[in-house]
Design an enzyme around this catalytic site. Structure first.
Site, PDB file in Angstrom:
ATOM      1  N   ASP A 268      14.885  48.046  23.845  1.00 41.31           N
ATOM      2  CA  ASP A 268      15.968  48.915  23.377  1.00 41.31           C
ATOM      3  C   ASP A 268      16.871  49.361  24.528  1.00 41.31           C
ATOM      4  O   ASP A 268      17.585  50.363  24.396  1.00 41.31           O
ATOM      5  CB  ASP A 268      15.387  50.152  22.678  1.00 41.31           C
ATOM      6  CG  ASP A 268      15.502  50.053  21.168  1.00 41.31           C
ATOM      7  OD1 ASP A 268      15.940  48.999  20.682  1.00 41.31           O
ATOM      8  OD2 ASP A 268      15.159  51.026  20.471  1.00 41.31           O
ATOM      9  N   ASP A 421       3.761  58.231  16.126  1.00 41.18           N
ATOM     10  CA  ASP A 421       2.354  57.840  16.180  1.00 41.18           C
ATOM     11  C   ASP A 421       1.474  58.803  15.390  1.00 41.18           C
ATOM     12  O   ASP A 421       0.589  58.386  14.637  1.00 41.18           O
ATOM     13  CB  ASP A 421       1.891  57.755  17.637  1.00 41.18           C
ATOM     14  CG  ASP A 421       2.358  58.947  18.463  1.00 41.18           C
ATOM     15  OD1 ASP A 421       2.913  59.903  17.880  1.00 41.18           O
ATOM     16  OD2 ASP A 421       2.180  58.916  19.691  1.00 41.18           O
TER      17      ASP A 421
END
Length: 694
Positions: A268, A421
């Site tokens: 990214d 997460d």
């Protein structure tokens, strides 16, 4: 008045030696004689007797030398501190002024509240000093104001009125708040003790997840002797110039059949030079026969969650049964998959296998040592105990293997928080999936070496859970899991460990404790500020026994970090702007010497066995040349400087002011705690802990 510890009773006690004997007299005959004084032979000798003028002079000179040494040491410390302040102020001029002004806007309310407490404390301290010098000592603070004619002056009237107002209006709410925080403190301490007892039981019974035999051996006689499942490895990264090479190299050397393994490098980066460097590294390993793919998103939304979600949308992902994830600074061992994937066999309810982190730079400076203490407790105690007894814990975002089916049934990666997460772990738990934590399987990585990077990381780690709690609470209440699992998620996982811990740490030790020095009616008992915190710090350090010399710095630093954690918790709970901020943690790109040597040996063996893929295409050769050019001409990063943190500095002066006030009351332990805690805030506020920029 300096803090005094009265030990006079120790040496004035009568000391008796020998065996006591009881004598009985049948016909006692004695008389009582009153003695007014000792005889001349038994009178004590004066201490000054026998000393001549020369001896007295030497004694005075030695004392003067000692006093001058103390003054010189204090002056040196003060001069060094002033030099550090001057250095910080000069170096931060003209450096990211716009960014600094934007950051000051965040947390402005908390900063104003702390400043109000500081100004009020300074005013009250000046008033108390004047009263102390005038000899106005009132043991009963709730006394009534006498007539003006009986007072020495207007100041005396104001002081007595302050005592009455303090006792009737300030002390009761402060006492109530302190008792509430103490109760929360004790509840959280009991939780920590239970976790430690669970860890001791696991160690004593040697409980750990195991798999029997060779899980990959096939029963098919005609086919292959081994049957390895398809595994997808993902490496999400963003502008990771320092660590991309070592992480890709480590993952590409994982011992797994190449036709059963696919590596996705999810880049990214918005820096074109870094993109070409990563492309070149991927091309290099692709030419060696590794099944590796480079992916770059044109629309970078959702941070890491958006990156993973985009990668999972590929058509070929459904062919892979398991997904392993590694952040850019993680370097798994070659046998990582062979130690984790076998646990999924014959265990269809297992959704996640999480490995432990190991830190290559844990001894780099004091900040990394203190982080190692916290993370060792998190892995060995919190996650291991929850994994054994509850089959649930928060996914760490990396160094774990997911069952692809568990990710799909849980809804996949969502971009709604900065803790994707933890989000996927909670949703998978609500869908009935179980987790396993492997304390023996360690993956090498880094901890932040600078306080700025660590502070940003902690802000994200503590604002995201509160943000997630607001979003997940309705789903938890509506889920079909047992009431015990719902209570564990809401009360323990979110409220106690994510909300209550930063709340009472900041409120009790950074606000209430210094205020009680000015409001003695609400004074905290000694066991709250000394005994229990030291005992809990001792429990936290047990998983890292080599860190015992740092128990006091650890205790003080954790109280200092409570400011950042409290601010992050509030921003996440009330959906403030900073709760949506994601800043990539800065890495140094360190590798241990043994890892570098092993990597070099593996590289040599790989070249000797395979050489280089002879059928390289023209596009691969062009990418290879461009990769070399960018690697040689890579631009240097912008100059970094240490920063000044105003909230920490303001709290430092508040605590030091309270420590001066405690001198008037001769409160020894309170004085030392406030003094050392104030100095710790001062060092952190000046960014004198962690990596120092030149």
């Amino acid at each position: 008045m300096a803090p005094r510890l009265d030990f006079s009773n120790w040496w004035t006690k009568d000391t008796q030696k020998g065996t006591p004997v009881v004598v009985k007299m049948e016909n006692p005959s004695f008389s009582v004689v009153e003695i007014n004084g000792a005889d001349a032979a038994f009178r004590p000798v004066e201490k000054s007797r026998g000393k001549n003028a020369k001896q007295v002079t030497w004694v005075l000179l030695l004392r003067a030398h000692h006093a001058v040494g103390c003054v010189t040491w204090l002056a040196t410390v003060l001069w060094t501190l002033l030099g550090a302040v001057k250095k910080r102020l000069i170096h931060r001029q003209g450096v990211d002024v716009e960014n600094e002004s934007d950051k000051l806007e965040r947390g402005k309310l908390l900063f104003k509240v702390i400043k109000v407490f500081l100004v009020t404390s300074l005013a009250v301290l000046a008033f108390e000093v004047v009263a102390y010098l005038q000899g106005w000592h009132f043991s009963n603070p709730s006394l009534h104001i006498p007539r003006t004619s009986d007072l020495e002056g207007l100041l005396h009237v104001v002081y007595v009125a302050w005592l009455t107002f303090r006792a009737e209006y300030i002390a009761p709410p402060l006492q109530a708040l302190s008792k509430f925080c103490v109760v929360l403190f004790l509840i959280q301490s009991v939780d920590r003790m239970l976790l430690c007892l669970g860890c001791f039981w696991i160690k004593y019974r040697k409980v750990k997840p195991k798999f029997e035999g060779d899980p990959f051996k096939s029963d098919d006689v005609e086919g292959s002797a081994y049957n390895y499942p398809m595994v997808l490895v993902q490496i999400p990264m963003c502008n990771e110039r320092e660590v991309y090479e070592q992480s890709i190299s480590a993952v590409c050397q994982i011992d797994w059949p190449r036709d059963r393994l696919l590596i996705q490098v999810l880049d990214d980066s918005d820096d074109e030079s870094i993109q070409w460097l990563i492309k070149g590294e991927v091309s290099k390993w692709s030419q060696k026969g590794i099944n590796i793919i480079y992916r770059h998103r044109l629309v970078r939304t959702g941070y890491k969650a958006g990156n993973l979600k985009s990668a999972m949308s590929c058509d070929y992902v459904k062919d892979y049964e398991f997904v392993a994830i590694f952040d850019a600074d993680f370097q798994p061992n070659p046998d990582f998959l062979k130690q984790t994937v076998p646990h999924f066999k014959d265990n269809p309810e297992l959704g996640l296998v999480q490995a432990r982190w190991s830190f290559v730079n844990k001894d780099e400076n004091l900040l990394t040592r203190l982080q190692n203490i916290n993370l060792c407790f998190h892995f060995e105690v919190e996650q291991q105990v929850n994994g054994v007894f509850l089959n649930f814990f928060g996914f760490n975002g990396t160094a774990g293997v997911w069952r692809n089916k568990a990710l799909e049934e849980s809804g996949g990666w969502l971009e709604r928080t900065t803790v994707e997460d933890m989000d996927i772990a909670v949703r998978a738990h609500l869908h009935g999936w179980k987790f396993i934590f492997l304390n023996d399987v360690k993956v090498l990585c880094e901890v932040p070496e600078s306080y700025e990077a660590y502070r940003k990381q902690q802000h994200r780690w503590h604002s995201g859970p509160m943000q997630l709690f607001r979003l997940c609470l309705p789903a938890i209440l509506r889920s079909k899991v047992s009431a015990w699992k719902k209570a564990n998620l809401i009360l323990l996982f979110f409220l106690l460990r994510k909300l209550i811990l930063p709340f009472y740490s900041f409120t009790l030790f950074c606000i209430i404790l210094p205020l009680t020095m000015f409001v003695p009616e609400a004074e905290l008992p000694l066991w709250v500020i000394c005994y229990v915190p030291v005992f809990m710090s001792f429990l936290n350090i047990l998983p890292a026994p080599k860190s015992f010399p740092f128990i006091v710095p650890y205790l003080l630093f954790e109280n200092t970090m409570s400011v950042t954690k409290f601010n992050a918790m509030v921003s996440g709970l009330f959906q403030l702007g900073s709760s949506y901020e994601w800043i990539v943690t800065k890495k140094a790109g360190r590798s241990s010497e043994s890892d570098l040597l092993a990597a070099a040996e593996r590289e040599t063996e790989s070249i000797e066995q395979q050489k280089i893929h002879r059928g390289a295409s023209d596009s691969e050769l062009i990418e290879s040349h461009q990769y070399k050019e960018f690697k040689e001409e890579a631009p240097t990063t912008a100059k970094k400087v240490n920063k000044i943190y105003k909230k920490e500095l303001t709290l430092a002066f508040l605590l030091l002011t309270a420590s001066v006030r405690s001198l008037l009351s001769a409160q020894g332990v309170h004085f030392y705690f406030l003094l050392f805690q104030g100095v710790t805030f001062l060092l952190v506020g000046l960014d004198l802990i962690g990596e120092q920029m030149s």
